[in-house]
Write an enzyme that holds these catalytic residues in place. Structure first.
Site, short mmCIF file in Angstrom:
data_model
loop_
_atom_site.label_atom_id
_atom_site.label_comp_id
_atom_site.label_asym_id
_atom_site.label_seq_id
_atom_site.Cartn_x
_atom_site.Cartn_y
_atom_site.Cartn_z
N HIS A 1 -2.14 -4.53 36.62
CA HIS A 1 -1.08 -4.53 35.60
C HIS A 1 -1.08 -5.82 34.80
O HIS A 1 -0.67 -5.86 33.65
CB HIS A 1 0.28 -4.27 36.25
CG HIS A 1 0.45 -2.83 36.61
ND1 HIS A 1 0.27 -2.37 37.89
CD2 HIS A 1 0.71 -1.75 35.85
CE1 HIS A 1 0.43 -1.06 37.90
NE2 HIS A 1 0.70 -0.65 36.69
N ARG B 1 8.73 6.65 31.63
CA ARG B 1 8.35 6.87 33.02
C ARG B 1 9.44 6.28 33.91
O ARG B 1 9.90 5.17 33.69
CB ARG B 1 7.02 6.17 33.31
CG ARG B 1 6.65 6.30 34.78
CD ARG B 1 5.26 5.80 35.03
NE ARG B 1 5.18 4.36 35.03
CZ ARG B 1 4.04 3.68 35.19
NH1 ARG B 1 2.91 4.33 35.33
NH2 ARG B 1 4.02 2.38 35.19
N GLU C 1 -2.03 10.91 39.49
CA GLU C 1 -2.73 9.66 39.79
C GLU C 1 -3.16 9.56 41.25
O GLU C 1 -3.67 8.53 41.69
CB GLU C 1 -1.91 8.42 39.38
CG GLU C 1 -0.44 8.57 39.37
CD GLU C 1 0.28 7.38 38.72
OE1 GLU C 1 -0.34 6.53 38.10
OE2 GLU C 1 1.51 7.34 38.88
N ASN D 1 -5.88 4.83 36.05
CA ASN D 1 -5.98 3.54 36.77
C ASN D 1 -5.78 3.76 38.26
O ASN D 1 -6.53 3.27 39.09
CB ASN D 1 -4.93 2.55 36.27
CG ASN D 1 -4.98 2.38 34.77
OD1 ASN D 1 -6.01 2.59 34.18
ND2 ASN D 1 -3.86 2.02 34.16
N ASP D 2 -4.73 4.50 38.58
CA ASP D 2 -4.47 4.77 39.99
C ASP D 2 -5.36 5.89 40.52
O ASP D 2 -5.76 5.87 41.68
CB ASP D 2 -2.99 5.12 40.19
CG ASP D 2 -2.16 3.86 40.24
OD1 ASP D 2 -2.54 2.94 40.97
OD2 ASP D 2 -1.15 3.79 39.54
N CYS E 1 -3.13 8.56 30.26
CA CYS E 1 -2.43 7.33 29.85
C CYS E 1 -2.94 6.11 30.60
O CYS E 1 -2.39 5.03 30.47
CB CYS E 1 -0.92 7.48 30.01
SG CYS E 1 -0.41 7.72 31.73
C1 PEP Z 1 -2.24 4.67 35.71
O1 PEP Z 1 -2.18 4.54 36.93
O2 PEP Z 1 -3.28 5.02 35.11
C2 PEP Z 1 -1.06 4.39 34.87
C3 PEP Z 1 -1.06 4.64 33.60
O3 PEP Z 1 0.01 3.81 35.48
P1 PEP Z 1 0.02 2.25 35.87
O4 PEP Z 1 -1.16 1.58 35.24
O5 PEP Z 1 1.30 1.68 35.36
O6 PEP Z 1 -0.03 2.28 37.36
MG MG Z 2 -0.27 4.33 37.85
#
Ligand code: PEP
Ligand code: MG
Length: 574
Positions: free
Chosen positions: A194, A337, A435, A458-459, A506
């Site tokens: 993050h 979110r 995710e 990402n997750d 996203c």
């Molecule tokens: C993700 O996990 O791709 C996401 C958009 O959420 P974050 O990056 O805030 O965990």
């Molecule tokens: Mg995430």
């Protein structure tokens, strides 16, 4: 002596400036010397800040909302205790007297000394209490900032500063949104942490995972930071400096040229419209969303409203933020979110940090065990929905019971608003983030019970490949092109298509222009990303023909040879 360091480039662009070594204080701390005659005033200023902070903490403790987590009261008591300790309330005054430094610097120095002592404690729980010391000091520092001192003897605001830190948390980065730095460099961190995401959202060149930058770079060293190639050059000679100034100018020219695309229709060469949405963390990011010409907000990471504070934002405060973003978007969609706290985003009052926080009480799991907290946020989001096109997005869903409970909470929040005679959009759309691999494999179920899906790559990558996204020691294994990841993404998109529900991505993959064609080939039609990447992705879309993408994409989905992956991706992008 000139030397260079290599790490992971997490946010593009080139910056040239002077190193500013970060202290542990999350608020950047000014340092200057004071004339002798001002020392008594400085001591009084420090005492006032301690009194002010005490009053602030007492007010918070006496007004804890009924629905707040039980830990909040004990947490505030502990902070009051630390504040009263002579190590924080008295010792900095000795430093002010003896070294003639300003109060902020004295306090930060004392905090560094305390943190070092905590580091030596064997017991993990007691050692982790250093975080509380840092938070209390931050609070006093903030109060000092509101009560400025006499003019310092020596401070220069005009030079470009580059922050050099061992590690920066997402909460630190949120604070830096209001302090100008030309670049960030850190020893730790991965490209989808993050912290890296926030650096990109600020469009500030950044390099992470340098391992020992904080040890090797000294305050005021001249630095070149190349955020694309992940290089930091320390004390460059004149010829290197000239070369990088030219590259910096070229980068600025290229970025400027892209601005022409802002108003072009976002569609592929064969005329298929592609929706380009933006990700934001705070209200102030809305300007960048507009500058990029996004179709709306695909991800508002609401948890940033909860960081860098020891109290909870009230329903009215949250409502005011969500409403301000919604009104600023003027009828365009705003996807809020619900809280995704936990893992690398810990609120100070949160539950004890588990050994494996990314697999612990995070996101929707935390909300479901803190129903009061969740209810307050749901009411605030629902109330904001009367002012525009608000959608609600639930993070980290993994199983069906969670989904059922979440929908029940939303119904309860709606019922309570009706009872209070407060307005909201009765037809508000509720979506789920995909995710976790289990959710991707069960995407058909989630698509049936929700209005839309958003893939958090990402997750999804982190959990599919078992790679901590914030850990630079395994960053080389974090692979968006792994066929297992691509298959899960495609499976989710297809499940959405079958159920007639929109699916977006996203995660950071959506903002990486090298992956735009691949995602189009997988069937993606809605992308949500940091506003700074949007026009580069749009440029790729405008040059793409969907028919040409499918065959290579399908080969990539099955390919396990890393070298061939690079070749295939190159062909896809040529
Ligand atoms: C993700 O996990 O791709 C996401 C958009 O959420 P974050 O990056 O805030 O965990
Ligand atoms: Mg995430």
């Amino acid at each position: 002596m000139s030397f260079s360091l290599h790490g992971i480039g997490v946010s593009g662009g080139i910056a040239i400036g002077y190193a500013h070594i970060a202290s542990h204080a999350r608020v950047e701390v000014p340092q200057y010397m004071l004339d002798h005659k001002y020392i008594p005033d400085e001591l009084a200023r420090f005492d006032e800040a301690i009194l002010f902070t005490r009053a602030e903490l007492e007010t918070l403790r006496n007004n804890i909302p009924a629905n707040a987590p039980a830990e909040l009261s004990a947490f505030l008591d502990m902070h009051l205790m630390f504040l009263g300790d002579s190590m924080i309330a008295e010792e900095p005054k000795r430093l002010i007297r003896e070294t003639q430094c300003n109060a902020e610097w004295a306090l930060a120095q004392q905090m560094e000394a305390l943190v070092a002592r905590f580091e030596e404690i064997d017991d993990a729980y007691l050692r982790s209490r250093q975080e509380d010391v840092v938070q209390v000091v931050q609070r006093v520092l903030k109060s000092l900032t509101g009560h400025p001192s006499h003019l310092p003897l020596d401070i220069d605001f005009d030079i470009e500063r580059i922050l050099v830190a061992h590690e920066l948390s997402p909460a630190d980065m949120a604070l830096f949104k209001t302090v100008h730095f030309a670049a960030f460099v850190t020893d730790l961190g991965g490209s989808t942490s993050h912290t890296a995401i926030l650096a990109r959202s600020m469009a500030i060149p950044s390099v992470m995972a340098l391992h020992n930058a904080r040890g090797l770079i000294r305050d005021h060293d001249l630095l070149i930071v190349d955020g694309r190639d992940g290089v930091v050059i320390v004390n460059p000679d004149e010829s290197v400096l000239t070369e990088y100034r030219l590259r910096q100018n070229q980068w600025l020219i290229d970025t400027d040229k892209l601005k022409r695309l802002k108003t072009s229709k976002s569609a592929t060469l064969d005329g298929t419209p592609i929706e380009l949405m933006a990700n934001i963390e705070l209200l102030q990011d809305v300007d960048a969303v507009k500058t990029a010409g996004a179709h709306g907000i695909g991800l508002f990471r609401s948890e940033f409203l909860f960081l860098n504070r020891s109290d909870l934002p009230t329903e009215d405060e949250q409502y005011a933020s969500y409403r301000a973003v919604t009104e600023a978007l003027d009828g365009k969609p705003v996807t809020i979110r619900t809280l995704d706290l936990g893992a690398d985003k810990q609120a100070p009052w949160g539950h004890t940090v588990a050994d494996n926080p990314a697999l612990g009480l995070r996101a929707i799991r935390l909300c479901l065990v803190e129903p009061g907290l969740f209810h307050t946020q749901l009411r605030a989001i629902l109330r904001a929905s009367q002012h525009g096109q608000v959608r609600m997005l639930i993070p980290m869903l993994a199983n069906f019971i969670e989904l059922r409970q979440t929908l029940q909470h939303i119904d309860n929040a709606k019922a309570s608003l009706r009872k209070d005679g407060l307005k909201f959009d009765e037809g508000i759309q509720v979506g789920g983030m995909i995710e976790v691999p289990a959710a991707a494999l069960s995407a058909a179920f989630f698509a049936d019970h929700l209005d839309f899906l958003s893939i958090g790559t990402n997750d999804l990558i982190q959990y599919t490949l078992a790679i901590d996204r914030a850990d630079d020691s395994v960053a080389h294994l974090y692979d968006p092109l792994h066929p297992a990841v691509l298959q899960l993404v495609q499976h989710t998109i297809r499940a959405g298509q079958k159920a007639g529900k929109p699916v977006s991505v996203c995660g950071e993959m959506a903002g990486e222009p090298l992956l735009t064609r691949l995602l189009l080939g997988l069937g993606l039609r809605t992308f949500s990303m940091q506003p700074a990447s949007l026009l580069q992705v749009k440029q790729q879309i405008l040059r793409s023909h969907l028919d040409e993408l499918a065959p290579i994409t399908q080969r990539l989905l099955k390919n396990t040879d890393p070298e061939k992956t690079i070749t295939l991706l190159g062909r896809l992008n040529s």
